[in-house]
Design an enzyme around this catalytic site. Sequence first.
Site, PDB file in Angstrom:
ATOM      1  N   HIS A   1       0.844  -1.194   0.000  1.00  0.00           N
ATOM      2  CA  HIS A   1       0.000   0.000   0.000  1.00  0.00           C
ATOM      3  C   HIS A   1       0.883   1.250   0.000  1.00  0.00           C
ATOM      4  CE1 HIS A   1      -3.015   2.915   1.366  1.00  0.00           C
ATOM      5  NE2 HIS A   1      -3.938   2.024   1.038  1.00  0.00           N
TER       6      HIS A   1
ATOM      7  N   GLU B   1     -14.132  -4.982  -0.207  1.00  0.00           N
ATOM      8  CA  GLU B   1     -13.360  -5.224   1.009  1.00  0.00           C
ATOM      9  C   GLU B   1     -14.266  -5.100   2.223  1.00  0.00           C
ATOM     10  OE1 GLU B   1     -10.003  -2.643   1.689  1.00  0.00           O
ATOM     11  OE2 GLU B   1      -9.276  -3.868   3.356  1.00  0.00           O
TER      12      GLU B   1
ATOM     13  N   ASP C   1      -9.303  -8.931   3.979  1.00  0.00           N
ATOM     14  CA  ASP C   1      -8.231  -8.285   4.733  1.00  0.00           C
ATOM     15  C   ASP C   1      -8.163  -8.983   6.091  1.00  0.00           C
ATOM     16  OD1 ASP C   1      -6.841  -6.623   6.544  1.00  0.00           O
ATOM     17  OD2 ASP C   1      -7.298  -4.832   5.378  1.00  0.00           O
TER      18      ASP C   1
ATOM     19  N   HIS D   1      -5.566  -8.461   1.468  1.00  0.00           N
ATOM     20  CA  HIS D   1      -4.732  -7.537   2.238  1.00  0.00           C
ATOM     21  C   HIS D   1      -4.107  -8.302   3.383  1.00  0.00           C
ATOM     22  CE1 HIS D   1      -6.406  -3.261   1.205  1.00  0.00           C
ATOM     23  NE2 HIS D   1      -5.443  -3.647   0.396  1.00  0.00           N
TER      24      HIS D   1
ATOM     25  N   GLU E   1      -0.470  -4.169   3.949  1.00  0.00           N
ATOM     26  CA  GLU E   1      -1.053  -2.919   4.401  1.00  0.00           C
ATOM     27  C   GLU E   1      -0.586  -2.658   5.818  1.00  0.00           C
ATOM     28  OE1 GLU E   1      -5.390  -1.142   3.216  1.00  0.00           O
ATOM     29  OE2 GLU E   1      -5.344  -2.843   4.545  1.00  0.00           O
TER      30      GLU E   1
END
Length: 294
Positions: free
Chosen positions: A8, A148, A181, A207, A242
């Site tokens: 990211h 997400e 994520d 993620h 991330e």
Amino acid sequence: MGNPLGVHALVWTGGWAPEDAELAISSTAKAGFDLIEIPALDPSRIDIADTKQRLDAHGLKAGFSLGLTFETDINSEDSACVERGRATLMSALEVARGVGSSYLGGVLFGALGKYPAPVTDRARANSASVIKELAQEAARDDIVVGLEFVNRYESNLLNTVQQTLDYMDVVDEANVVVHADVYHMNIEENGFRKPLLLCGDRLGYVHIGESNRGYLGEGTIDFGEVFEALADVDYTGPMTFESFSSAVVDPQLSNTLAVWRNLWSDSMDLATHARAFISDGMKRARDTRGQRAQ
Ligand code: MN
């Protein structure tokens, strides 16, 4: 065969002026990643031609992500709000298309923030209808739309894999995928293995973040379980690291994500560590799976 690995942009910089873009893109390439995820909360701040030229120069691909605000929330009963959100999403899609990206993901389905009340049927229907339109528009350029799902403090609509799959059934467009994520899953799911297996081939983007969003391996997430589940569903899509620290601030995103503490200050050390952690972890999981199959 390995997954494309990404990082990211907020690991490097909180802005996207040409010098910020150069720092983020060159550092991502230097750290050995295949792609950079560029936040597009305000799509108008991204210079499409400049970004594309820098990505090409460094041989990198880009994905774009954003969350809507309560002023642009499509998960709302207020039609003016929904219309503003639709316009923001279409602008973000224009940026992805212009830069030659094949991915637009994030909290596209509503506001990124703590809602004061549960979701309503009408708000959910408005959201699904705009996402369907976005997906159809994205499909013209083979762009994938990732949903997400996030923790309860950041959405009242999609908090789990099952909710995301149910919502995807309503949207019913082939280029819409689950964007998982593990930071959010760690809060809302009963574990990682079952929900990731539930996704199967509808999983399109992952993620990788720690429980405190700092260095991988220093928190409480069971990455062994995560990587083994991803190997078991033969996940070959992007895995993007991330991480957020008060050392690198995006005026819009950092406050929304409640990034108050300094968890790291050396971006390159953090990123190269994460890349090796993910790459080694997935290799180990695939090797283990191969041995079990023999
Ligand atoms: Mn995320």
